[in-house]
Enzyme design. Structure first.
Site, short mmCIF file in Angstrom:
data_model
loop_
_atom_site.label_atom_id
_atom_site.label_comp_id
_atom_site.label_asym_id
_atom_site.label_seq_id
_atom_site.Cartn_x
_atom_site.Cartn_y
_atom_site.Cartn_z
N TRP A 185 0.81 -1.22 0.00
CA TRP A 185 0.00 0.00 0.00
C TRP A 185 0.84 1.27 0.00
CZ3 TRP A 185 1.78 2.64 4.06
CH2 TRP A 185 2.40 1.90 5.08
N ASN A 186 2.15 1.19 0.30
CA ASN A 186 2.86 2.43 0.65
C ASN A 186 3.21 3.32 -0.54
OD1 ASN A 186 4.84 0.56 -0.10
ND2 ASN A 186 6.41 1.64 1.05
N LYS A 238 -2.11 -7.93 -8.12
CA LYS A 238 -2.84 -8.17 -6.87
C LYS A 238 -2.37 -7.08 -5.91
CE LYS A 238 -3.40 -9.71 -2.63
NZ LYS A 238 -3.21 -8.69 -1.62
N GLY A 241 7.06 -6.01 -0.35
CA GLY A 241 6.39 -5.99 0.95
C GLY A 241 7.34 -6.47 2.04
N SER A 242 6.76 -7.01 3.10
CA SER A 242 7.58 -7.39 4.26
C SER A 242 8.36 -8.68 3.97
CB SER A 242 6.68 -7.61 5.47
OG SER A 242 5.91 -8.78 5.28
N GLU A 293 11.25 -7.68 -3.33
CA GLU A 293 11.79 -6.42 -2.81
C GLU A 293 11.16 -6.24 -1.44
OE1 GLU A 293 11.76 -3.29 -1.54
OE2 GLU A 293 11.73 -1.92 -3.26
N LEU A 294 11.97 -6.48 -0.40
CA LEU A 294 11.41 -6.60 0.95
C LEU A 294 11.81 -5.41 1.82
CD1 LEU A 294 12.08 -10.44 1.19
CD2 LEU A 294 10.10 -9.26 0.24
N CYS A 344 10.49 1.67 2.16
CA CYS A 344 11.49 0.63 2.42
C CYS A 344 12.89 1.21 2.38
CB CYS A 344 11.32 -0.51 1.41
SG CYS A 344 11.21 0.06 -0.28
O1 LIG Z 1 8.94 1.30 -0.11
C1 LIG Z 1 9.46 1.03 -1.19
C2 LIG Z 1 9.38 1.99 -2.35
C3 LIG Z 1 10.51 2.86 -2.36
C4 LIG Z 1 10.56 3.74 -3.58
O2 LIG Z 1 10.70 3.21 -4.68
O3 LIG Z 1 10.51 4.94 -3.42
#
Ligand SMILES: O=CCCC(=O)O
Length: 459
Positions: free
Chosen positions: A132-133, A156, A208-209, A230-231, A264
């Site tokens: 979601w971030n 998804k 994600g985590s 990509e964690l 992240c």
């Molecule tokens: O949280 C991961 C995404 C980081 C980014 O690509 O700015």
């Protein structure tokens, strides 16, 4: 009974939208369409694929206000950052439209053949399991290279951003993407494993985590399907005595509070050489203290809420445990008595290995400052983590470049913010994952590197 995916406005705690999760019929139809669309899409030329990506990029730019708004209301990203994210998602689409053909050009290799080469062919429908971030950016980071390579994409998305998922799918529809080339499949979490196992899905991209990544990777591995993970990260930023302290403090404050610290690749552990510790801490404290926290819909808000109540509570637990273990809280550190899931910019000093804010990933605006006696000690502290996503070093340039080789991270920035860029590969080592996103490496993750050997060479 139908599972509902509920979006909650993190600035109020009120539900704003409910979307039914995909049931067996929708899952079947979506995967069927993704597979049958692949039959045609894989035979399109790069020009046709690029045309679709350019069109969807243009659509994102045209509708930036609406796309940004849905992100802000569902996960609380300040609106100015949300607009920037939509534009960056468009850039990813445009980047692969422009460079994908070159990235995938066949490699000629001399051998005993008249002609031998490696050509890069698509695999089939690729599933992207997304968080979601950064709902728009991460969707396009996944789908733009996958589509340009000739795969079809099934997204998804996180169950807390159903409006974002629908808006992204709507952008593809708006530009006339062929049915099945890109689809949103809003399955509930328990159904994800079944989708990964489905024979029509050929590969998985997960962001994600580490806990969820391990589950996704195990299922993919048990089906012999490639995955890119990509964690999380607990990214170190090393500030040495010869650094430009004001520049480092300015950039690291920004790095730690972008998206209310829910990135992240944010600067999570700031490791400062002892002789400049106090000067740096004051420069960082004054910047964090000046930030405006508030309604993410307002243009002047710099720090919005945390996306969910449970995440805010987990962050506060990390802060209190770190302070109980002996760290000092110089700023923030308490849950404000306001509606929504806000958490203030927080500055912890005297953080040591083993404390929660050091040992765990902190997903919020919490800067943990550690002290190093010298550069070598700083590198040891930086590497003393289970993660290995990114790092930054603040020092004289050549020394910083030399230190990059010592850092266990997939990406190192010298005297600058750690950021992602469609032109450059990103990804982690250790518990931060494997594989790379973006750049040439990103588009090579989901292709069949096919060796072609033609006839024996004649003398
Ligand atoms: O949280 C991961 C995404 C980081 C980014 O690509 O700015």
């Amino acid at each position: 009974m139908t599972t509902m995916l509920t979006a909650i406005d993190p600035s109020t705690g009120e539900p704003i939208r409910e979307v039914p999760a995909a049931g067996p019929v929708e899952i079947e139809t979506t995967l069927d369409h993704a597979e049958s669309a692949f039959g045609d899409w894989r035979r399109t030329g790069f020009a046709e694929r690029a045309e679709l990506l350019r069109a969807v990029g243009a659509e994102l730019r045209r509708g930036v206000e609406d796309y940004a708004y849905v992100m802000t209301e569902e996960m609380g990203k300040p609106i100015t950052e949300a607009r920037g994210e939509v534009v960056k998602a468009a850039w990813a689409a445009e980047h692969y439209a422009e460079h994908g053909e070159r990235y995938l050009a066949a490699d000629v290799v001399e051998s005993d053949a008249t002609s031998s080469y490696v050509q890069y062919l698509p695999l089939g429908p690729v599933l992207g399991v997304l968080p979601w971030n950064a709902p728009f950016w991460l969707a396009f980071r996944f789908c733009a290279p996958a589509l340009m390579a000739g795969n079809t994409a099934v997204m998804k998305h996180d169950p807390h951003v159903p409006g974002c998922a629908a808006a992204i799918a709507g952008a593809f529809r708006a530009v006339g993407a062929p049915d099945g080339v890109f689809a949103s499949l809003p399955v509930a979490t328990p159904d994800v494993a079944g989708v990964i196992r489905d024979r029509r899905i050929r590969a998985v991209s997960f962001t994600g985590s580490d806990r969820a990544g391990a589950a996704v990777a195990s299922v993919a591995a048990s089906e012999i399907k490639p995955a890119v993970l990509e964690l999380g990260g607990s990214d170190p930023s090393i500030v040495l005595a010869d650094a430009d302290i004001e520049a480092a403090a300015e950039t690291l404050a920004l790095s730690r509070i972008i998206n209310a610290g829910q990135s992240c690749i944010a600067a999570k552990r700031i490791i400062v050489e002892r002789s400049v510790h106090d000067e740096f801490v004051e420069a960082l404290r004054s910047r964090l203290a000046a930030l405006r926290m508030g309604d993410p819909r307002h243009d002047d808000t710099q720090v919005g809420p945390i996306a969910r109540a449970d995440l805010r509570d987990a962050l506060h637990r990390q802060v209190t445990e770190t302070v109980t273990a002996g760290a000092t809280c110089l700023l923030g550190g308490s849950v404000p008595d306001v509606p929504g899931f806000y958490y203030p910019p927080t500055l912890l000093t005297g953080v040591r290995p083993g404390m929660a804010a050091c040992a765990e990933e902190t997903f919020g605006p919490v800067a943990a400052v550690m002290t190093a006696v010298d550069a070598e000690h700083a590198v040891d502290l930086a590497n003393a983590t289970q993660y290995g996503l990114a790092a930054s070093v603040w020092t004289e340039t050549a020394r910083g470049e030399a230190m990059a080789r010592e850092l266990e991270a997939g990406q190192v920035s010298v005297n600058g913010i750690v950021k992602t860029d469609p032109r450059l590969p990103s990804g982690g080592i250790k518990r931060s994952g494997y594989g790379r996103e973006l750049g040439r490496a990103g588009i090579h993750e989901f292709v069949n590197a096919q060796q072609v050997w033609v006839g024996p060479k004649r003398d």
